[in-house]
Write a protein that holds these residues in place. Sequence first.
Motif, PDB file in Angstrom:
ATOM      1  N   GLY A  58      37.787  22.474  43.965  1.00 40.79           N
ATOM      2  CA  GLY A  58      38.207  21.159  44.092  1.00 40.79           C
ATOM      3  C   GLY A  58      39.560  21.019  44.842  1.00 40.79           C
ATOM      4  N   LEU A  59      39.779  19.940  45.432  1.00 38.79           N
ATOM      5  CA  LEU A  59      41.044  19.840  46.371  1.00 38.79           C
ATOM      6  C   LEU A  59      42.096  20.200  45.515  1.00 38.79           C
ATOM      7  CD1 LEU A  59      40.279  16.326  47.845  1.00 38.79           C
ATOM      8  CD2 LEU A  59      40.022  18.604  48.693  1.00 38.79           C
ATOM      9  N   PRO A  60      43.174  20.500  46.168  1.00 36.84           N
ATOM     10  CA  PRO A  60      44.179  20.824  45.324  1.00 36.84           C
ATOM     11  C   PRO A  60      45.340  19.719  44.630  1.00 36.84           C
ATOM     12  CG  PRO A  60      44.855  21.259  47.581  1.00 36.84           C
ATOM     13  CD  PRO A  60      43.327  20.769  47.476  1.00 36.84           C
ATOM     14  N   SER A  61      44.988  19.625  43.441  1.00 37.34           N
ATOM     15  CA  SER A  61      45.583  18.737  42.582  1.00 37.34           C
ATOM     16  C   SER A  61      45.695  18.790  41.065  1.00 37.34           C
ATOM     17  CB  SER A  61      44.660  17.300  43.112  1.00 37.34           C
ATOM     18  OG  SER A  61      45.181  16.267  42.076  1.00 37.34           O
ATOM     19  N   MET A  62      46.586  18.618  40.425  1.00 34.38           N
ATOM     20  CA  MET A  62      46.676  18.704  38.922  1.00 34.38           C
ATOM     21  C   MET A  62      46.149  17.523  38.270  1.00 34.38           C
ATOM     22  SD  MET A  62      47.783  21.837  38.207  1.00 34.38           S
ATOM     23  CE  MET A  62      47.878  21.453  36.626  1.00 34.38           C
ATOM     24  N   LYS A  63      45.661  16.652  38.825  1.00 31.96           N
ATOM     25  CA  LYS A  63      44.953  15.300  38.135  1.00 31.96           C
ATOM     26  C   LYS A  63      43.746  15.775  37.479  1.00 31.96           C
ATOM     27  CE  LYS A  63      46.505  12.036  41.678  1.00 31.96           C
ATOM     28  NZ  LYS A  63      46.004  10.897  42.733  1.00 31.96           N
TER      29      LYS A  63
END
Length: 185
Positions: A58-63
């Motif tokens: 996944g793209l680097p995001s905490m969402k």
Amino acid sequence: GSKITVDSATLMNKAFEVIEAKWLFDLSPDQIRVVIHPQSIVHSLVAYRDGAMIAQLGLPSMKVPIAYAFGYPARLPEIAPQVDLSKLGTLTFSDPEGPLKQSLDLAMQILQDATHGFDSSAVYLNGANEALVRLFLEEKIAFVDIIKALRVLLLRHIPHKAETLEEILAVDAKARQDAVMWAEE
């Protein structure tokens, strides 16, 4: 925030994830391996006995993990864009070396203590790290002192059972006190 940024820079965030993996998945230290992945696309890999690996990308995001926690067990729609594999390019991995390896070595030491039935070391490491990061943010110690101090403090700590909340809080308080005392030495 500031603490998370410092923990990312020292790799203590990864050290704590190694310790968490042991307890969450009942793993032994030799079942856990950390690799450096600069693109931050592969967030976890699980190796199976037959040699296959399954990766979570996944793209680097905490969402996504936050949304998953809120929606569990369902996955909420349209939280983040998907990785476009055709545009992704190369994924690289390497073993941690030099300063990056130091915090992970601390985690492996903690796992060895846990293997021998002692569980106070992880609590001690966390408390000492929090105190040292605070001291760094207050400009009372240098950045390079964080891991150096943690190594020294863990050597001084005598691992033992900490099962009750009172025992755990006492270990945490002692670690914070020891960190402050180290900074004053």
